[in-house]
Design an enzyme around this catalytic site. Structure first.
Site, PDB file in Angstrom:
ATOM      1  N   ARG A  45       0.863  -1.190   0.000  1.00 18.48           N
ATOM      2  CA  ARG A  45       0.000   0.000   0.000  1.00 18.48           C
ATOM      3  C   ARG A  45       0.895   1.234   0.000  1.00 18.48           C
ATOM      4  O   ARG A  45       2.107   1.123   0.101  1.00 18.48           O
ATOM      5  CB  ARG A  45      -1.017   0.006   1.164  1.00 18.48           C
ATOM      6  CG  ARG A  45      -0.665  -0.635   2.465  1.00 18.48           C
ATOM      7  CD  ARG A  45       0.435   0.045   3.212  1.00 18.48           C
ATOM      8  NE  ARG A  45       0.196   1.463   3.355  1.00 18.48           N
ATOM      9  CZ  ARG A  45       1.135   2.343   3.610  1.00 18.48           C
ATOM     10  NH1 ARG A  45       2.404   1.964   3.756  1.00 18.48           N
ATOM     11  NH2 ARG A  45       0.864   3.620   3.720  1.00 18.48           N
ATOM     12  N   ALA A  47       0.801   5.194  -2.143  1.00 17.26           N
ATOM     13  CA  ALA A  47       0.610   5.522  -3.561  1.00 17.26           C
ATOM     14  C   ALA A  47       1.779   5.122  -4.478  1.00 17.26           C
ATOM     15  O   ALA A  47       1.568   4.420  -5.473  1.00 17.26           O
ATOM     16  CB  ALA A  47       0.291   7.014  -3.691  1.00 17.26           C
ATOM     17  N   ASP A 236      -1.915  10.922  -1.972  1.00 19.69           N
ATOM     18  CA  ASP A 236      -2.352   9.901  -2.929  1.00 19.69           C
ATOM     19  C   ASP A 236      -2.705  10.505  -4.274  1.00 19.69           C
ATOM     20  O   ASP A 236      -2.641   9.837  -5.302  1.00 19.69           O
ATOM     21  CB  ASP A 236      -3.544   9.126  -2.368  1.00 19.69           C
ATOM     22  CG  ASP A 236      -3.065   8.198  -1.273  1.00 19.69           C
ATOM     23  OD1 ASP A 236      -2.913   8.674  -0.131  1.00 19.69           O
ATOM     24  OD2 ASP A 236      -2.778   7.028  -1.579  1.00 19.69           O
TER      25      ASP A 236
HETATM   26  O1  MRU Z   1      -4.478   3.255   2.219  1.00 22.40           O
HETATM   27  P1  MRU Z   1      -2.997   3.450   2.103  1.00 22.40           P
HETATM   28  O2  MRU Z   1      -2.217   2.866   3.229  1.00 22.40           O
HETATM   29  O3  MRU Z   1      -2.495   2.995   0.738  1.00 22.40           O
HETATM   30  O4  MRU Z   1      -2.825   5.019   2.152  1.00 22.40           O
HETATM   31  C1  MRU Z   1      -1.537   5.572   2.088  1.00 22.40           C
HETATM   32  C2  MRU Z   1      -1.490   7.030   2.251  1.00 22.40           C
HETATM   33  O5  MRU Z   1      -2.499   7.692   2.399  1.00 22.40           O
HETATM   34  C3  MRU Z   1      -0.154   7.676   2.125  1.00 22.40           C
HETATM   35  O6  MRU Z   1      -0.059   8.798   2.931  1.00 22.40           O
HETATM   36  C4  MRU Z   1       0.078   8.099   0.662  1.00 22.40           C
HETATM   37  O7  MRU Z   1      -0.174   7.019  -0.208  1.00 22.40           O
HETATM   38  C5  MRU Z   1       1.434   8.602   0.429  1.00 22.40           C
HETATM   39  S1  MRU Z   1       2.641   7.341   0.535  1.00 22.40           S
HETATM   40  C6  MRU Z   1       4.143   7.931   0.071  1.00 22.40           C
END
Ligand code: MRU
Length: 351
Positions: A45, A47, A236
């Protein structure tokens, strides 16, 4: 060194983030469908990591394809891209990565299948290396915004585990610490999936960076008490006007930051910036399983049958964002102009 995701001869290997921090286990996906499931189920997980995982999944699908004509391979390739696109809707890096693989596939169209397979594997591996380099560049830029000493709050996990290595928001913190800045990280636990307490705390402790976990509802009090000098989070998707979609709860943190006069920074690679989406209201927000809210480690925390909402992300309006840190530099409001200029300037350089 944390190996979040890796290309191996036997498939795409992930550290299983659903098991951290109690178990450090790895899974190897041997088909593109398994990679899609790993993204959907949050084995991987964050982004940038999702984007590269999808690219590797597509490369894996193409590599193992039995298609013996270009037309047949194209049909299969389109199916793989569709499967990846359906995994999670909010992080634009996923769609950026699929598009990049599609462009490469198109460019290779007239080549023998064996060459196409090799070139797509190399493209996915290049994206992995580029992501780490982008995070390091982001770190160098962003470290200048970090205090010489004091508390820095972050939300969710925007670290090595959310990327191919080093991290975006945590990359900025890592770079500042490498420069000798004495930073103490406050990690919001980040309900309901607990990326802050399970993942951010785990990877920062591995690096020996002082870290305190707080529950999300403590952030305001910590700010008011003067424990937090700066806030840095990942993203994201960033719309053309600078609105930022990030983990649910980010908006609350940004508003509290404004109230307390604390700068709120967002660190993200350019692949997170979506100039085709005018503002945050157009960003699709993923709704996840209500069980993530009602249960912790399989145990019910709410009465059965109660109504639940579980949006995985929220949108922080650009007016709360003091600066956006990218691998190409630091941008500030008005973001309509600064983000577009940054994109144009870099396009000219790389041509
Ligand atoms: O649901 P997730 O764990 O994939 O959400 C991740 C986030 O919200 C992070 O802050 C975002 O992807 C940035 S990661 C460099």
């Amino acid at each position: 060194m944390i190996h979040t995701l890796e290309w191996t001869d036997s498939g795409v290997r992930f550290i299983d983030q659903t098991k951290l921090p109690t178990e450090e286990t790895y899974v190897t996906c041997k088909t593109y469908e398994q990679v899609a499931d790993a993204i959907r189920n949050m084995v991987v997980r964050g982004a940038p990591a999702i984007g590269v995982a999808a690219a590797m999944g597509i490369a894996l699908g193409v590599k193992t394809s039995k298609a013996d004509s270009g037309a047949e391979l194209k049909l299969e390739f389109d199916r793989m891209c569709d499967a990846m696109a359906k995994t999670r809707p909010t992080a634009v890096n996923l769609f950026w990565a699929i598009r990049r693989m599609q462009d490469k596939f198109e460019y290779l169209r007239t080549r023998p299948i064996v060459q196409t397979k090799q070139a797509l594997v190399e493209e996915a591996q290049r994206m992995h290396a580029e992501d780490i380099a982008a995070n390091q560049a982001m770190g160098r830029h962003g470290a200048t915004l970090m205090p010489a000493q004091g508390g820095v709050l972050t939300h969710c996990n925007a670290g090595a585990l959310a990327t191919c290595g080093y991290g975006t928001a945590l990359g900025v913190i890592r770079a500042a610490v490498e420069q000798g800045k004495r930073i103490h990280v406050y990690a919001d636990e980040t309900r309901p999936f607990l990326q802050g307490s399970r993942l951010t705390a785990w990877e920062l402790m591995k690096d020996g960076i002082p870290t305190t976990v707080i529950s999300d509802n403590m952030a305001g009090a910590m700010m008011k008490q003067g424990k937090i000098g700066v806030i840095v989070v990942g993203a994201d998707r960033i719309a053309a006007n600078g609105d930022v979609a990030n983990k649910i709860g980010t908006y609350t943190v940004a508003v509290l930051a404004k109230e307390n006069g604390i700068p709120f920074y967002v660190a993200a690679p350019f692949s997170t910036i979506d100039l085709e989406t005018a503002d945050g209201s157009k960003i699709p927000i993923e709704q996840r399983n209500p069980r993530e809210v009602t249960h912790i480690a399989g145990k019910a925390m709410a009465p059965e049958g109660v109504q639940v909402e579980n949006p995985a992300f929220d949108v922080t309006p650009a007016k709360y964002v003091a600066a956006i840190i990218t691998e190409r530099g630091i941008t500030r409001a008005p973001y309509e102009d600064s983000l577009r200029k940054l994109a144009e300037a870099t396009a000219t350089v790389s041509r």
